[in-house]
Motif scaffolding. Structure first.
Motif, mmCIF file in Angstrom:
data_model
loop_
_atom_site.group_PDB
_atom_site.id
_atom_site.type_symbol
_atom_site.label_atom_id
_atom_site.label_comp_id
_atom_site.label_asym_id
_atom_site.label_seq_id
_atom_site.Cartn_x
_atom_site.Cartn_y
_atom_site.Cartn_z
ATOM 1 N N TYR A 58 27.028 15.453 40.804
ATOM 2 C CA TYR A 58 28.430 15.125 40.574
ATOM 3 C C TYR A 58 29.271 15.569 41.759
ATOM 4 N N ARG A 59 30.432 14.946 41.874
ATOM 5 C CA ARG A 59 31.357 15.289 42.951
ATOM 6 C C ARG A 59 31.948 16.670 42.691
ATOM 7 N N ARG A 60 31.862 17.517 43.683
ATOM 8 C CA ARG A 60 32.404 18.873 43.553
ATOM 9 C C ARG A 60 33.929 18.812 43.565
ATOM 10 N N GLU A 61 34.542 19.406 42.555
ATOM 11 C CA GLU A 61 35.997 19.447 42.469
ATOM 12 C C GLU A 61 36.566 20.787 42.898
ATOM 13 N N ARG A 62 35.735 21.807 42.880
ATOM 14 C CA ARG A 62 36.153 23.136 43.331
ATOM 15 C C ARG A 62 34.885 23.888 43.716
ATOM 16 N N PRO A 63 34.992 24.921 44.518
ATOM 17 C CA PRO A 63 33.784 25.665 44.882
ATOM 18 C C PRO A 63 33.127 26.262 43.646
ATOM 19 N N GLU A 64 31.888 25.912 43.442
ATOM 20 C CA GLU A 64 31.139 26.473 42.321
ATOM 21 C C GLU A 64 29.650 26.343 42.617
ATOM 22 N N PRO A 65 28.855 27.249 42.076
ATOM 23 C CA PRO A 65 27.407 27.178 42.307
ATOM 24 C C PRO A 65 26.782 26.082 41.449
ATOM 25 N N PRO A 66 25.572 25.657 41.779
ATOM 26 C CA PRO A 66 24.856 24.729 40.897
ATOM 27 C C PRO A 66 24.716 25.351 39.510
ATOM 28 N N THR A 67 24.580 24.525 38.495
ATOM 29 C CA THR A 67 24.506 25.013 37.127
ATOM 30 C C THR A 67 23.142 24.730 36.516
ATOM 31 N N VAL A 68 22.538 25.739 35.939
ATOM 32 C CA VAL A 68 21.319 25.586 35.145
ATOM 33 C C VAL A 68 21.767 25.203 33.739
ATOM 34 N N VAL A 69 21.113 24.206 33.140
ATOM 35 C CA VAL A 69 21.452 23.767 31.791
ATOM 36 C C VAL A 69 20.233 23.973 30.895
ATOM 37 N N VAL A 70 20.454 24.617 29.749
ATOM 38 C CA VAL A 70 19.394 24.936 28.809
ATOM 39 C C VAL A 70 19.575 24.090 27.550
ATOM 40 N N THR A 71 18.521 23.415 27.114
ATOM 41 C CA THR A 71 18.572 22.623 25.888
ATOM 42 C C THR A 71 18.448 23.537 24.672
ATOM 43 N N VAL A 72 19.325 23.315 23.686
ATOM 44 C CA VAL A 72 19.312 24.099 22.442
ATOM 45 C C VAL A 72 19.322 23.137 21.254
ATOM 46 N N ARG A 89 32.194 32.013 26.129
ATOM 47 C CA ARG A 89 32.301 30.554 26.219
ATOM 48 C C ARG A 89 33.237 30.189 27.368
ATOM 49 N N VAL A 90 32.954 29.051 28.003
ATOM 50 C CA VAL A 90 33.824 28.540 29.067
ATOM 51 C C VAL A 90 34.171 27.105 28.700
ATOM 52 N N GLY A 91 35.418 26.862 28.331
ATOM 53 C CA GLY A 91 35.845 25.508 27.985
ATOM 54 C C GLY A 91 35.382 25.084 26.605
ATOM 55 N N ALA A 92 35.611 23.811 26.324
ATOM 56 C CA ALA A 92 35.304 23.252 25.012
ATOM 57 C C ALA A 92 33.968 22.515 25.042
ATOM 58 N N ALA A 103 28.139 22.170 26.673
ATOM 59 C CA ALA A 103 29.093 23.283 26.701
ATOM 60 C C ALA A 103 28.662 24.225 27.819
ATOM 61 N N TYR A 104 29.583 25.075 28.244
ATOM 62 C CA TYR A 104 29.286 26.039 29.293
ATOM 63 C C TYR A 104 29.587 27.443 28.813
ATOM 64 N N PHE A 105 28.918 28.415 29.450
ATOM 65 C CA PHE A 105 29.167 29.816 29.138
ATOM 66 C C PHE A 105 28.950 30.647 30.393
ATOM 67 N N GLU A 106 29.461 31.873 30.353
ATOM 68 C CA GLU A 106 29.158 32.863 31.385
ATOM 69 C C GLU A 106 28.280 33.921 30.754
ATOM 70 N N ASP A 107 27.241 34.328 31.499
ATOM 71 C CA ASP A 107 26.367 35.392 31.005
ATOM 72 C C ASP A 107 27.001 36.750 31.292
ATOM 73 N N THR A 108 26.285 37.805 31.019
ATOM 74 C CA THR A 108 26.808 39.160 31.219
ATOM 75 C C THR A 108 27.009 39.496 32.688
ATOM 76 N N GLU A 109 26.471 38.659 33.588
ATOM 77 C CA GLU A 109 26.591 38.904 35.024
ATOM 78 C C GLU A 109 27.646 38.019 35.677
ATOM 79 N N GLY A 110 28.358 37.213 34.871
ATOM 80 C CA GLY A 110 29.391 36.338 35.399
ATOM 81 C C GLY A 110 28.866 35.003 35.914
ATOM 82 N N ASN A 111 27.582 34.692 35.682
ATOM 83 C CA ASN A 111 27.022 33.402 36.082
ATOM 84 C C ASN A 111 27.388 32.335 35.062
ATOM 85 N N ARG A 112 27.758 31.144 35.539
ATOM 86 C CA ARG A 112 28.067 30.038 34.636
ATOM 87 C C ARG A 112 26.816 29.195 34.435
#
Length: 123
Positions: A58-72, A89-92, A103-112
């Motif tokens: 996707y087109r980067r809209e702001r500086p951010e690291p790549p995101t790992v996505v986990v299926t639940v 939780r981060v966002g809706a 959905a997105y979240f931050e872990d205990t280390e601040g990783n999204r």
């Protein structure tokens, strides 16, 4: 060739992060002898299952690291588990008609990271 081999999650406190991911996703995380605070992650699931299924470009809209996505299986339950384990939780929740929800979240280390729930068949 071109297959995703593994993912890396940085942590300020490896033991805290290990406990977080074991609690939320049931991952087995073992220290790697001789490598200090490096730990090997073995995601839960049948060894015959594909570990990494795909990704997004996707087109980067702001500086951010790549995101790992986990299926639940259940997005709301997973987000509750994240909060109970010390993440946030981060966002809706975002519906993606015909595919599922994200959905997105931050872990205990601040990783999204992301969560993905497949759409139930026939919906």
């Amino acid at each position: 060739m071109g297959k995703v081999q593994h993912f890396e999650i940085p942590a300020d406190d490896v033991d805290r992060a290990r406990a977080f991911y074991a609690d939320v996703f049931g991952w087995s995380i073992q220290g790697l002898e001789g490598y200090g605070d490096v730990a090997l992650i073995e995601p839960a699931g049948d060894q015959g299952e594909a570990g990494v299924i795909g990704g997004d470009l996707y087109r980067r809209e702001r500086p951010e690291p790549p995101t790992v996505v986990v299926t639940v299986e259940n997005l709301e339950r997973a987000l509750d588990d994240v909060e109970r384990a010390g993440g946030r939780r981060v966002g809706a929740i975002r519906p993606m008609p015909g595919m599922g929800r994200a959905a997105y979240f931050e872990d205990t280390e601040g990783n999204r990271l992301g969560l993905w729930e497949n759409e139930a068949p026939g919906t």
